[in-house]
Scaffold this motif. Structure first.
Motif, PDB file in Angstrom:
ATOM      1  N   HIS A 186      48.127  44.844  41.792  1.00  0.00           N
ATOM      2  CA  HIS A 186      46.678  44.641  41.790  1.00  0.00           C
ATOM      3  C   HIS A 186      46.336  43.158  41.723  1.00  0.00           C
ATOM      4  O   HIS A 186      45.511  42.649  42.494  1.00  0.00           O
ATOM      5  N   GLN A 190      44.325  40.917  44.548  1.00  0.00           N
ATOM      6  CA  GLN A 190      43.087  40.200  44.249  1.00  0.00           C
ATOM      7  C   GLN A 190      43.198  38.729  44.632  1.00  0.00           C
ATOM      8  O   GLN A 190      42.299  38.157  45.250  1.00  0.00           O
ATOM      9  N   THR A 194      41.374  36.787  48.152  1.00  0.00           N
ATOM     10  CA  THR A 194      40.150  36.173  47.632  1.00  0.00           C
ATOM     11  C   THR A 194      39.294  35.552  48.726  1.00  0.00           C
ATOM     12  O   THR A 194      38.067  35.670  48.715  1.00  0.00           O
ATOM     13  N   HIS A 199      35.578  40.409  50.833  1.00  0.00           N
ATOM     14  CA  HIS A 199      36.369  40.778  49.660  1.00  0.00           C
ATOM     15  C   HIS A 199      35.465  40.902  48.442  1.00  0.00           C
ATOM     16  O   HIS A 199      34.652  40.025  48.157  1.00  0.00           O
ATOM     17  N   PRO A 201      35.740  41.387  44.329  1.00  0.00           N
ATOM     18  CA  PRO A 201      36.663  41.428  43.182  1.00  0.00           C
ATOM     19  C   PRO A 201      36.611  42.786  42.497  1.00  0.00           C
ATOM     20  O   PRO A 201      35.528  43.358  42.298  1.00  0.00           O
ATOM     21  N   ARG A 202      37.784  43.305  42.147  1.00  0.00           N
ATOM     22  CA  ARG A 202      37.870  44.621  41.509  1.00  0.00           C
ATOM     23  C   ARG A 202      38.773  44.521  40.289  1.00  0.00           C
ATOM     24  O   ARG A 202      39.854  43.917  40.341  1.00  0.00           O
ATOM     25  N   TRP A 207      40.172  49.299  40.882  1.00  0.00           N
ATOM     26  CA  TRP A 207      41.124  49.418  41.988  1.00  0.00           C
ATOM     27  C   TRP A 207      41.816  50.771  41.976  1.00  0.00           C
ATOM     28  O   TRP A 207      41.996  51.398  43.030  1.00  0.00           O
TER      29      TRP A 207
END
Length: 318
Positions: A186, A190, A194, A199, A201-202, A207
């Protein structure tokens, strides 16, 4: 533009429920047949969409019926917590009024969601095949415009031909059966994505929801460790499509690029899925990706299957 929240004569609309997943899947496969010539939507993916934690099915989903026949489906979700809102919109041909009505509902709800987030506008994104059942002229008339194109690339593979490659010196792959490796995967995704278009952010928990972790085969996700660098790349694949194996993500950290990691991970996927008995493997790629991903895939024999456009609408949040 005139907006009506009342269905056109002869058509009805109601929210979706999890019990509708099979019917929605059947509809999307009808659309697939028209757009790409084969049914390519899996029931597990529809269920995951309907269970998305950022979807309120009562207010963010719509089923369009002509009598008892399901002819349209729309869904909205909000991963940004700000102005960016994502939507799906599928309607069978010949239902122009119904298609426009679903767009009315989607656009109004997107403005509401953005306003609830404190944003002053909604930036709505919709992904459609480049030859969609939805008439692009109607989208343009409403202010939508295309902002990105993604190619779905495919390659034929065969056991005995596509073998697992030897890793570059100092590179070791490990699968993500362990929780700590899932968290590393993960984090790598990310960081490596980026700068990519769209994209969002999670968190790790978000996720897991996105990928429907309850049904993930973690042996099909690998982290690449590079001597002297550390964990530097990730390959996420899944084997739940009837038509082909699928590469969901291939990400390499900026500081580790130029070492052949992308090529190695790609050939690892080819060899692994060939050994599983698959004869095709695919992935999606942003054609404007600045990392050169499209060229990488083409150099390894992947060719265009079909293309998808990202459509964008910007409207005031209300």
């Amino acid at each position: 533009m005139t907006t009506s929240l009342k269905p056109p004569s002869g058509l009805t609309v109601r929210p979706a429920t999890l019990d509708d997943a099979a019917a929605v899947c059947e509809l999307l496969n009808e659309v697939d047949l028209l757009e790409i010539g084969r049914a390519d939507t899996e029931l597990c993916d529809v269920r995951a969409d309907l269970k998305h934690p950022e979807v309120d099915l009562e207010r963010d989903s719509w089923l369009l019926f002509d009598g008892d026949l399901l002819v349209g489906y729309a869904l909205l979700w909000d991963e940004s917590g700000g102005e960016r809102i994502d939507v799906d919109h599928y309607v069978l041909p010949g239902r122009t009024e119904g298609s426009l009505h679903l767009l009315d509902l989607l656009e109004n709800r997107a403005a509401e969601r953005a306003a609830a987030n404190g944003a002053t506008r909604a930036v709505v994104h919709l992904h459609l095949n480049t030859e969609p059942t939805t008439d692009p002229r109607h989208l343009r008339a409403r202010g939508w415009r295309t902002v990105r194109r993604y190619n779905v690339m495919v390659r034929h593979i065969a056991s005995g031909v596509d073998l697992l490659p030897d890793p570059p010196p100092g590179v070791v792959l490990r699968s993500c059966r362990a929780e700590e490796d899932r968290r590393r995967a993960h984090a790598l995704l990310q960081e490596s994505f980026t700068e990519h278009f769209d994209h969002q952010p999670r968190t790790y928990e978000q996720w897991l929801d996105d990928i429907d972790a309850e049904h993930v085969d973690w042996s099909l996700i690998w982290v690449a460790h590079v001597e002297g660098v550390g964990d530097a790349a990730v390959l996420r694949t899944h084997d739940n499509r009837a038509s082909m194996g699928w590469i969901g993500n291939l990400g390499v950290l900026a500081e580790a690029r130029g070492r052949g990691l992308g090529s190695h991970l790609l050939r690892h996927a080819f060899g692994h899925y060939a050994a599983l008995g698959r004869d095709r493997i695919g992935l999606g790629v942003d054609t404007d990706n600045s990392s050169g991903a499209l060229g990488l895939y083409e150099r390894h024999g992947m060719t265009l299957d079909y293309a998808v456009d990202t459509w964008e609408l910007i409207r005031p949040a209300v």
